[in-house]
Write an enzyme that holds these catalytic residues in place. Structure first.
Site, PDB file in Angstrom:
ATOM      1  N   ASP A 148      23.395  42.969 -39.115  1.00  0.00           N
ATOM      2  CA  ASP A 148      24.379  42.951 -38.377  1.00  0.00           C
ATOM      3  C   ASP A 148      25.284  43.952 -38.695  1.00  0.00           C
ATOM      4  OD1 ASP A 148      24.594  40.755 -39.653  1.00  0.00           O
ATOM      5  OD2 ASP A 148      24.485  39.259 -37.600  1.00  0.00           O
ATOM      6  N   SER A 149      25.789  44.257 -39.834  1.00  0.00           N
ATOM      7  CA  SER A 149      26.608  44.947 -40.035  1.00  0.00           C
ATOM      8  C   SER A 149      26.904  45.788 -39.808  1.00  0.00           C
ATOM      9  CB  SER A 149      25.738  45.166 -41.657  1.00  0.00           C
ATOM     10  OG  SER A 149      24.977  45.757 -41.665  1.00  0.00           O
ATOM     11  N   ASP A 190      18.236  42.741 -38.654  1.00  0.00           N
ATOM     12  CA  ASP A 190      18.450  40.802 -38.401  1.00  0.00           C
ATOM     13  C   ASP A 190      18.433  40.834 -37.234  1.00  0.00           C
ATOM     14  OD1 ASP A 190      19.522  40.214 -40.772  1.00  0.00           O
ATOM     15  OD2 ASP A 190      21.554  41.486 -41.337  1.00  0.00           O
ATOM     16  N   LYS A 227      15.541  39.313 -40.196  1.00  0.00           N
ATOM     17  CA  LYS A 227      16.599  37.974 -40.932  1.00  0.00           C
ATOM     18  C   LYS A 227      17.337  37.055 -40.454  1.00  0.00           C
ATOM     19  CE  LYS A 227      19.602  40.313 -43.249  1.00  0.00           C
ATOM     20  NZ  LYS A 227      21.103  39.327 -42.603  1.00  0.00           N
ATOM     21  N   GLU A 253      20.550  33.761 -41.015  1.00  0.00           N
ATOM     22  CA  GLU A 253      21.462  33.762 -41.039  1.00  0.00           C
ATOM     23  C   GLU A 253      21.511  32.140 -41.135  1.00  0.00           C
ATOM     24  OE1 GLU A 253      25.557  35.129 -40.943  1.00  0.00           O
ATOM     25  OE2 GLU A 253      24.589  37.101 -41.089  1.00  0.00           O
ATOM     26  N   GLU A 282      23.869  35.333 -50.557  1.00  0.00           N
ATOM     27  CA  GLU A 282      24.908  36.963 -51.100  1.00  0.00           C
ATOM     28  C   GLU A 282      26.873  35.955 -51.786  1.00  0.00           C
ATOM     29  OE1 GLU A 282      25.697  38.234 -46.875  1.00  0.00           O
ATOM     30  OE2 GLU A 282      28.088  39.223 -47.286  1.00  0.00           O
TER      31      GLU A 282
HETATM   32  O1  KIV Z   1      24.650  42.385 -41.975  1.00  0.00           O
HETATM   33  C1  KIV Z   1      23.867  42.808 -42.959  1.00  0.00           C
HETATM   34  O2  KIV Z   1      23.856  43.849 -43.649  1.00  0.00           O
HETATM   35  C2  KIV Z   1      23.306  42.383 -43.971  1.00  0.00           C
HETATM   36  C3  KIV Z   1      23.498  42.268 -46.042  1.00  0.00           C
HETATM   37  C4  KIV Z   1      24.717  41.811 -46.019  1.00  0.00           C
HETATM   38  C5  KIV Z   1      22.606  41.107 -46.447  1.00  0.00           C
HETATM   39  O3  KIV Z   1      23.276  40.821 -43.601  1.00  0.00           O
END
Ligand code: KIV
Length: 280
Positions: free
Chosen positions: A44-45, A83, A113, A115, A182
């Site tokens: 989600d970056s 994510d 994924k 968090e 992280e």
């Molecule tokens: O969203 C993302 O790119 C991430 C990485 C920084 C692990 O979660």
């Protein structure tokens, strides 16, 4: 060879380090896949590096599905992990399972994924029960930046380190197949890596994790807004792109582009006939 969650587990057992990069589009995913990267994370970056937001909080399920499908199209061998965005798994467990399912069915991801640690144990259990592999993510979890008061290293005190270890063990127990660590101290990441049977993927967590992940714009020098200490720049593509784009502009102005080899031709008589026709 197609990478799966089993390949990742085997890599941990054999001490073969796992390589992971973020990816958000077809052509970049294809390049990474061809370079042999084991796993592509549709992070989600993307809210920050692709959409220009200040953080990841505004990213939607639709954004994630759109980019995930593009990455999956470019990934022949790499394991695609996508994510779950902020608030797509926090409200209720049925909601979380449904959204994880959308990332698989519509986003063509092979795993999701999310968090969070112990507090998300039941959510991880429910998603894995639906046969969707889950990667955990603890330490600095960017969806919690308001709670953390910014992008800050986590786990520096005995209490904080103990909580992160407890979260890692809970995520493994809940059924996650791997976990991202992280921005935590290297020795804490090394300890967690020893204690867990599932692979750990580090970002700002030292070199004793089972694998590493970076945001590709960071490691290729394409995103200048933030430069975390843990990023190593392997290229300066931002500067390369800037210079190529300026060169293109200059060649347009000087009529050097397009040159003959970029141009389609036509018999001169046709143009002559057209010119005559226009005169009449
Ligand atoms: O969203 C993302 O790119 C991430 C990485 C920084 C692990 O979660």
């Amino acid at each position: 060879m197609k990478n799966t969650v089993l390949t990742m587990q085997k890599q941990k057992e054999q001490g073969d380090k796992i390589s992971m990069l973020t990816a958000y589009d077809y052509s970049t995913a294809k390049l990474m896949d061809q370079a042999g990267i084991n796993s592509l994370l549709v992070g989600d970056s993307l809210g920050m590096v692709m959409l220009g937001y200040e953080d990841t909080l505004s990213v939607t399920m639709e954004d994630m599905i759109h980019h995930s499908r593009a990455v999956a199209n470019g990934a022949q061998n790499a394991l695609v992990v996508t994510d779950l965005p902020f608030m797509s798994y926090h409200i209720s467990i049925p909601d979380a399972v449904a959204n994880a399912g959308r990332l698989i069915k519509e986003g063509h991801a092979a795993a999701v994924k999310l968090e969070g640690g112990e507090a998300f144990s039941e959510t991880i259990q429910a998603i894995t029960r639906a046969s969707i592999p889950v990667m955990g993510h603890i330490g600095l979890t960017p969806q919690s930046i308001h709670a953390f008061g910014g992008f800050k290293v986590q786990g520096k005190t005995i209490e904080a380190a103990q909580k992160i270890l407890q979260d890692a063990l809970a995520v493994e127990k809940a059924g996650a197949f791997a976990i991202v660590l992280e921005a935590i101290p290297a020795d804490l990441a090394a300890l967690i890596t020893k204690k867990l049977t599932i692979p750990t993927i580090g970002i700002g967590a030292g070199n004793q994790t089972d694998g590493q992940v970076l945001v590709y714009q960071d490691m290729l020098g394409m995103y200048g807004e933030m430069q975390p200490k843990f990023v190593k720049r392997y290229a300066d593509l931002g500067a390369e792109m800037n210079s190529a784009i300026q060169h293109y502009k200059t060649e347009i102005q000087q009529e050097q582009f397009p040159a003959a080899e970029h141009t389609f031709s036509i018999a001169p008589e046709i143009i002559a006939a057209l010119e005559k026709g226009i005169k009449h």
